[in-house]
Design an enzyme around this catalytic site. Structure first.
Site, PDB file in Angstrom:
ATOM      1  N   ARG A   1       0.774  -1.381  -0.171  1.00 17.39           N
ATOM      2  CA  ARG A   1       0.076  -0.141  -0.026  1.00 17.39           C
ATOM      3  C   ARG A   1       0.748   1.041  -0.040  1.00 17.39           C
ATOM      4  O   ARG A   1       0.537   2.367  -0.485  1.00 17.39           O
ATOM      5  CB  ARG A   1      -0.889  -0.217   0.933  1.00 17.39           C
ATOM      6  CG  ARG A   1      -2.127  -0.868   0.879  1.00 17.39           C
ATOM      7  CD  ARG A   1      -2.910  -0.835   2.341  1.00 17.39           C
ATOM      8  NE  ARG A   1      -2.632  -1.563   3.347  1.00 17.39           N
ATOM      9  CZ  ARG A   1      -3.402  -2.515   3.436  1.00 17.39           C
ATOM     10  NH1 ARG A   1      -4.001  -3.151   3.494  1.00 17.39           N
ATOM     11  NH2 ARG A   1      -2.199  -2.845   4.870  1.00 17.39           N
TER      12      ARG A   1
ATOM     13  N   PHE B   1     -11.863  -5.141  -6.023  1.00 14.97           N
ATOM     14  CA  PHE B   1     -11.341  -6.092  -4.319  1.00 14.97           C
ATOM     15  C   PHE B   1     -11.153  -5.626  -3.509  1.00 14.97           C
ATOM     16  O   PHE B   1     -10.408  -5.873  -2.534  1.00 14.97           O
ATOM     17  CB  PHE B   1     -10.142  -6.970  -4.801  1.00 14.97           C
ATOM     18  CG  PHE B   1     -11.041  -7.947  -6.165  1.00 14.97           C
ATOM     19  CD1 PHE B   1     -12.450  -8.969  -6.583  1.00 14.97           C
ATOM     20  CD2 PHE B   1      -9.899  -7.807  -7.484  1.00 14.97           C
ATOM     21  CE1 PHE B   1     -12.346  -9.504  -7.533  1.00 14.97           C
ATOM     22  CE2 PHE B   1     -10.494  -8.897  -8.377  1.00 14.97           C
ATOM     23  CZ  PHE B   1     -12.023  -9.510  -7.999  1.00 14.97           C
TER      24      PHE B   1
ATOM     25  N   CYS C   1      -2.915 -14.328  -3.526  1.00 14.33           N
ATOM     26  CA  CYS C   1      -3.236 -14.853  -2.091  1.00 14.33           C
ATOM     27  C   CYS C   1      -3.346 -15.703  -2.316  1.00 14.33           C
ATOM     28  O   CYS C   1      -3.180 -16.146  -1.250  1.00 14.33           O
ATOM     29  CB  CYS C   1      -3.297 -14.183  -1.573  1.00 14.33           C
ATOM     30  SG  CYS C   1      -5.710 -14.033  -1.316  1.00 14.33           S
TER      31      CYS C   1
END
Length: 395
Positions: free
Chosen positions: A214, A230, A339
């Site tokens: 991020r 998402f 992931c």
């Protein structure tokens, strides 16, 4: 010394255990001397009756999750020392003293030698999540151990295991507080504020593993049109807004997630910021949107939780990446992630490669991304490197 059920491995199947890999698959087992129930501790031996390990039994593909390669006395002090080691690692890495971050992973399963156990720390609340019956059976001891080890750094311990335990175990878990209760749920990450709902939210309430990714996104967002697909509760969106993005759109199928995203935007920026949330399916949104975004983030849930779903997952990654590549502006930046533990780095890269070819876009890789240091990867368990990401420049 405790007496446990013995599991004997087939000849040659002990090699991975000798290399300290913490999983034993059901196909490697020659004989079980006894009748263990799910979550029981078992001793593992090779075909010549030589001790190999201790672990929790589970009647599934991964039959034993190893937590010790030595014969040890499994008393409360053993588990306390294991958890203390994980906490000390975070302490030495500076997480307890960070001036602008008070949310991080405290225990990371196999990465900390505690397979089946995840504990996330949210500004005084530890969220416990068991992925095996063996670790779930230890939940009350773990909660008290956390209180003893963390002292005034801990206010509550919340058990969030109901959605992660094997359904065949018949445990009928109910989420709830093992210690303390809800006092506040605002955390700070690199100076950005987030309201966390660990009681109703996905995972333990927040995707802590994307913290450093991020921050990197912020470096690409100033003056840009950004779409966070998402987006869950808006983690990437907040960083883009903080960096000075021209506009930010957050897309998630969950209305609850979008509502919490809007709340996080308000906490950080008030009502004047240029952000809009969309509670929509990702494919539907990309099909209907006419906006040419400068930056797109794709951080979908795990498309494959098991190896048997691998092909479907790779097709899913190819489809969503192709759609984003078709939508992104020339000179745009795509942050794309997987992931899924069953999808390795090379498989993911090939899926994105195929998407690039199908989209007829020239793509350059700028960064290879992974999980942060509070999600350590065991040298002996490459599967614990579950988060894979690429940052792409798209002509």
């Amino acid at each position: 010394m405790n007496n446990f059920v013995k599991i004997i491995l087939k000849s040659g199947k002990e090699q991975s255990v000798r290399r300290l890999h913490p999983w034993i698959f059901s196909g490697a087992i020659k004989q079980i001397l006894g009748a263990p129930t799910e979550g029981d501790v078992v001793e593992v031996y090779d075909n010549h009756n030589e001790f190999l390990a201790l672990g929790h039994y589970q009647p599934s593909s991964i039959a034993v999750r190893i937590f010790s390669f030595e014969k040890v006395e499994l008393d409360r002090n053993y588990w306390k020392n294991k958890i203390a080691s994980a906490i000390e690692c975070r302490r030495k890495l500076g997480f307890f003293d960070a001036p602008d971050t008070n949310v991080f992973r405290l225990v990371h399963g196999e990465g900390d030698g505690l397979p089946g156990l995840v504990i996330d720390y949210y500004n005084g609340t530890a969220v416990f999540q068991a992925h095996s019956a063996g670790m779930y059976n230890l939940r009350n001891d773990v909660a008290q151990i956390l209180v003893e080890l963390l002292g005034d750094k801990i206010n509550a311990v919340y058990d969030k295991s109901s959605q992660t335990l094997p359904f065949k175990a018949g445990l009928e878990p109910v989420d709830g507080y093992l210690y303390g209760n809800l006092s506040q749920n605002i955390v700070v990450e690199h100076g950005n504020k987030f309201e966390i709902d660990w009681e109703k939210g996905q995972k333990t309430g927040f995707f802590i593993d994307q913290r450093e990714n991020r921050r990197l996104l912020g470096e690409y967002s100033r003056g840009k049109k950004v779409c966070n697909i998402f987006g869950y509760t808006g983690g990437f969106s907040i960083y883009a807004l903080k960096a000075g993005a021209e506009l930010v759109h957050t897309v998630d199928a969950s209305k609850l997630a979008i509502d919490l995203t809007d709340r996080n935007v308000e906490i950080n920026f008030g009502n004047s910021v240029n952000h809009k949330g969309f509670a929509m399916d990702a494919f539907d949104f990309l099909s209907q949107s006419t906006e040419k975004y400068d930056v797109i983030i794709l951080d979908p849930p795990a498309f494959a939780k098991h190896q048997k779903n691998l092909n479907n997952a790779l097709n899913g990654y190819k489809r969503i990446n192709q759609r984003a590549l078709e939508q992104i502006a020339h000179g745009g930046i795509l942050f794309t992630f997987s992931c899924s533990q069953a999808v390795d780095k090379e498989d993911f890269r090939k899926a994105v490669f195929a998407a690039s070819v199908n989209a007829k876009r020239n793509v350059r890789i700028l960064h290879f991304l992974s999980q942060p240091i509070d999600h350590p990867i065991s040298m002996f368990h490459p599967e614990s490197e579950y988060l894979k990401g690429l940052v792409l420049y798209v002509d």
